[in-house]
Every structure is written in structure tokens, then in C-alpha cells.
Design an enzyme around this catalytic site. Sequence first.
Site, PDB file in Angstrom:
ATOM      1  N   GLY A  72       0.921  -0.875   0.372  1.00  0.00           N
ATOM      2  CA  GLY A  72      -0.169   0.501  -0.519  1.00  0.00           C
ATOM      3  C   GLY A  72       1.102   0.988   0.261  1.00  0.00           C
ATOM      4  O   GLY A  72       2.002   1.538   0.793  1.00  0.00           O
ATOM      5  N   ARG A 169     -12.164  -3.906  -7.302  1.00  0.00           N
ATOM      6  CA  ARG A 169     -13.092  -2.443  -7.635  1.00  0.00           C
ATOM      7  C   ARG A 169     -13.635  -2.797  -8.955  1.00  0.00           C
ATOM      8  O   ARG A 169     -14.894  -2.066  -9.217  1.00  0.00           O
ATOM      9  CB  ARG A 169     -11.733  -1.438  -7.808  1.00  0.00           C
ATOM     10  CG  ARG A 169     -12.257  -0.107  -8.567  1.00  0.00           C
ATOM     11  CD  ARG A 169     -11.272   1.189  -8.555  1.00  0.00           C
ATOM     12  NE  ARG A 169     -10.141   0.475  -9.165  1.00  0.00           N
ATOM     13  CZ  ARG A 169      -9.341   0.671  -9.661  1.00  0.00           C
ATOM     14  NH1 ARG A 169      -8.796   1.832  -9.020  1.00  0.00           N
ATOM     15  NH2 ARG A 169      -8.946   0.780 -11.063  1.00  0.00           N
ATOM     16  N   HIS A 275       0.534  -6.761  12.317  1.00  0.00           N
ATOM     17  CA  HIS A 275       0.342  -6.589  11.722  1.00  0.00           C
ATOM     18  C   HIS A 275       2.101  -7.372  11.001  1.00  0.00           C
ATOM     19  O   HIS A 275       3.086  -6.384  11.158  1.00  0.00           O
ATOM     20  CB  HIS A 275       0.691  -4.816  11.684  1.00  0.00           C
ATOM     21  CG  HIS A 275       0.269  -4.274   9.839  1.00  0.00           C
ATOM     22  ND1 HIS A 275       0.771  -2.498   9.566  1.00  0.00           N
ATOM     23  CD2 HIS A 275       1.040  -4.820   8.840  1.00  0.00           C
ATOM     24  CE1 HIS A 275      -0.015  -2.397   8.619  1.00  0.00           C
ATOM     25  NE2 HIS A 275       0.718  -4.237   7.709  1.00  0.00           N
TER      26      HIS A 275
END
Length: 313
Positions: A72, A169, A275
Site C-alpha cells: 500500500g 474494484r 501487523h
Amino acid sequence: MTADVWLPIPPDEIDGLPEGLTPRYWNGAEEYPADPADCVFYVVPYMRPAETVLRPLADLTGVNVVQTLSAGVDSVEPGLGLLPAGVRLCNARGVHEASTAELALTLTLASLRGVPDFVRAQDRGEWNGGFRPALADRTVLIVGYGSIGSAIEDRLVPFEVARVVRVARSARTTERGPVHPLTDLPALLPDADVVILSTPLTATTRHLADAGFLARMKDGALLVNVARGPVVDTEALLAELRDGRITAALDVTDPEPLPRAHPLWTAPGVLVTPHVGGPTSAFAPRAKRLLVDQLTRFVNREPLRNVILTTGE
């Protein structure tokens, strides 16, 4: 003026760096390694706080490329307005797929088979058997079917899942089958036994897993988040967990790091990891290969890989 490249890995640990650039090691230290104005290629320090990685941006007046070592780019997006026009922002596609997909599968299996409960029972010296859900014969919905989502499916197939449903998407077709658009989620969620989030954090995906999303998940379903914490509405998730209707396995949370007294730590049916999807032994060799390839392309004026956007466009 020199042509510096700022690297968060010591240059002498990277074989094959091209000639024509001056490598400078900077991994978020208070002092810069050189004048930021001389930096033409900024590699963002990995897993450092946003305020650290954003600090030099306003002074990078000659930069041409900003390269993240994460899949990201949300950590640097808030500072893009500080950069000159024409700067290419690239992500680390190809670096984290294996590690993140491994963790997604680990979280799924551990949660379904009750491994956290077994570990706690071991600490107490208790032998607690019984039946647990299997991954076999389950329907898995992957939300965010990019390179990481595809790698997750690679690892799901040998476990004899009943079906993998893919969402991205926009709709497209792959060799494995159709990829549904995000607009199809309301119709797809009720049939999924496991929902794995691996989507980037964008304005569209922030709180994608909100109260309505979670309410559409079937009773007993498992939500796995290896994307970004804010993709899930934490308060809405806590409400579902407290009711015991669904379970969750989260490698990312909102907020992050998760404060010691946060209710997610003790919510029923949730497994939290800090994480750790990307930082594994697979990271360094893949990151170094990416940097050598990108810098070689940059020096030779060849197209860069993984360009997400160009500032000013």
C-alpha cells in the site's frame, strides 16, 4: 548537484546497484544522510511511523521517484502535495504476496480450528478436544483480488475449499474465473463462510466492512483482515463479535498499534496479530531485487514497474 538515492537498507547489503547514482542510507534517523534536495529517488523506510517517512518530502525538491517497500501507499499519500509535479509513486508489488498470503491462510486455519483456545488451554494444562470447523468444503470470499488476493487463492486451492469468490474494484475475467465488482458484495456476502480482506486502503475501501457489510455475513462466518485496519469499522465489528454472530482474525487494526486496554484484545472470537503479514524472512531478498530492478530502469530511463500515480496529473 549529485544524484542521490535514499535507501532504507544499507547499500553494501544490496548486490547489483547500478552505477550513476550515489546511494545514501536513511531509515528514518533524525539526521538526514545528505541534502534532501540532491535526492532523485526516495525509497520510503519500511514499517516506520507516517510522521517519519513524510518528514523529508517537503525538502525533496529534486526527487523523481518515491518508492514504497509496502504493497500500500497510504502512508505517503498525505504528503504527496508537498512533492513537485511529475514525481512517480511506486509500490512494492511482488515483494509481499507470498508472506501476506501465508499469514492470511494461517489466520484462517488457526481461527477455524480453534488454535488460540488450544494455546490458552495448554497454558492451563487442560486437554479440551471437540469438533471444530474445517477449511475444506467452505466458500471463501476474497475482497481485493490483486496480486495478494491471487496469491491467497493459490494457497487456498490445495485445502479443497468448495469455492473461491473474487471481488475487486471492477469486474474482469481471470483464468480461474470471474472477478466481481465491489457493487456485487451485498449479494455475495451471505454465502461466504470466510471473508478475506486484502484490498488497498482508499477513499472507497475505508470502512468498507461497515455495519451493513458485517450484517450481511452469514452466522458463524469468519472475517480475516490482512489489508489495512481502517478497511473495517472497528465499532461495528466489536458489536458483531460481542453478539457472537461472527468471528474475526485481524493482522491490522484501527487504531494501530492497538492500545493495551482496547476492547478488541478481549472481544470474543477474535484473533489479533500485530501487523506481521509483510515482515518475514522473505521480505529482504524480494525488496532488494525490486530496488535493483527499479534503479536500473531509472538509470537507463526505462519504464518503472508498479507506478501508482504521477504527482500533478
